[in-house]
Scaffold this active site. Sequence first.
Site, mmCIF file in Angstrom:
data_model
loop_
_atom_site.group_PDB
_atom_site.id
_atom_site.type_symbol
_atom_site.label_atom_id
_atom_site.label_comp_id
_atom_site.label_asym_id
_atom_site.label_seq_id
_atom_site.Cartn_x
_atom_site.Cartn_y
_atom_site.Cartn_z
ATOM 1 N N GLY A 45 -2.207 8.723 -8.257
ATOM 2 C CA GLY A 45 -0.870 8.435 -8.248
ATOM 3 C C GLY A 45 -0.173 8.614 -9.611
ATOM 4 N N CYS A 128 1.297 0.750 -2.736
ATOM 5 C CA CYS A 128 0.465 0.337 -3.489
ATOM 6 C C CYS A 128 0.585 -1.264 -3.677
ATOM 7 C CB CYS A 128 0.578 0.808 -4.873
ATOM 8 S SG CYS A 128 -0.715 0.362 -6.209
ATOM 9 N N GLY A 263 -11.912 7.936 0.783
ATOM 10 C CA GLY A 263 -11.645 7.282 -0.509
ATOM 11 C C GLY A 263 -12.519 6.387 -1.191
#
Length: 302
Positions: A45, A128, A263
Amino acid sequence: MNLQVEVGGLKLKNPVMTASGTFGFGREYGEYIDLNQLGAIVVKGLTVKPKEGNPPPRVYETPCGMLNSVGLQNSGVDAFIEKELPFLRDYDVAVIVNIAGETIEEFAYMAKKLDIDGVDGIEINVSCPNVKKGGMAFGINPEDIFNITKEVKKVTQKTVIVKLTPNVGDIGVCAKAAEDGGADAVSLINTIAGMAINIDTRTPVFKNVIAGLSGPAIKPIALRMVYEAARAVKIPVIGMGGISSFKDALEFMIAGAKAVAIGTCNFVNPNCTIEVIEGIKQYMVLNNIEDINEIIGSLKVD
């Protein structure tokens, strides 16, 4: 055998992607695997300005998963364009850039800046849980999801994906808000809000108190939410949350995901993405499936 899928106009050689925040910018993993084999790399990010992230500890192991509170540490969008994007351009793999703004204007600013060669898609991070501004605060409000998506779509020609938070009552409503705002796809789930406590000091393990839970522990929840989102919208859904094998990936695709992202497993096994791709191929051979798209949304519900 065809493994190619199309996600919001973006053609991927196979449906296996990396999840943002677990693969950096690909450099480290490039020493272990052939990045060209991936369907897409979703980079860490980015924020408008460099961000230090949260103080340590940032990671805490849990049964069947981990808690993280990294806080979007990154060198900023300009540094990415200058230093990391040239590296990624050398590979034959789709590059999707995850952006995390504190305001709608910041999201639009970064999306416009990233409307350049070498970037194939934008993933809007409204989910997030480890930042004080923006992040999940946007993702729990369908109106904010709609407005951010709408403004980003105005400034970019790239495929726009909205990454949704699981920390809501109805994931379908949030997915629909992204679709109504013009999103080309949605990705889900991000981490589930959790916490850990040090019983000796009787204090939270993390300075932020709340952290994000990921890994196999969240897979059943993620699978349910992907199923619900796929039924709520017509745009493609990218599924993630606890995938660590090709069987996990296939479950998400059968539930309706057009592609999947891996992930936490990357931290445990750097070869995880490649093993999932190979496992899907073997499954298709054994089951006489010529086209991966035959699997997507094939769940039989009485």
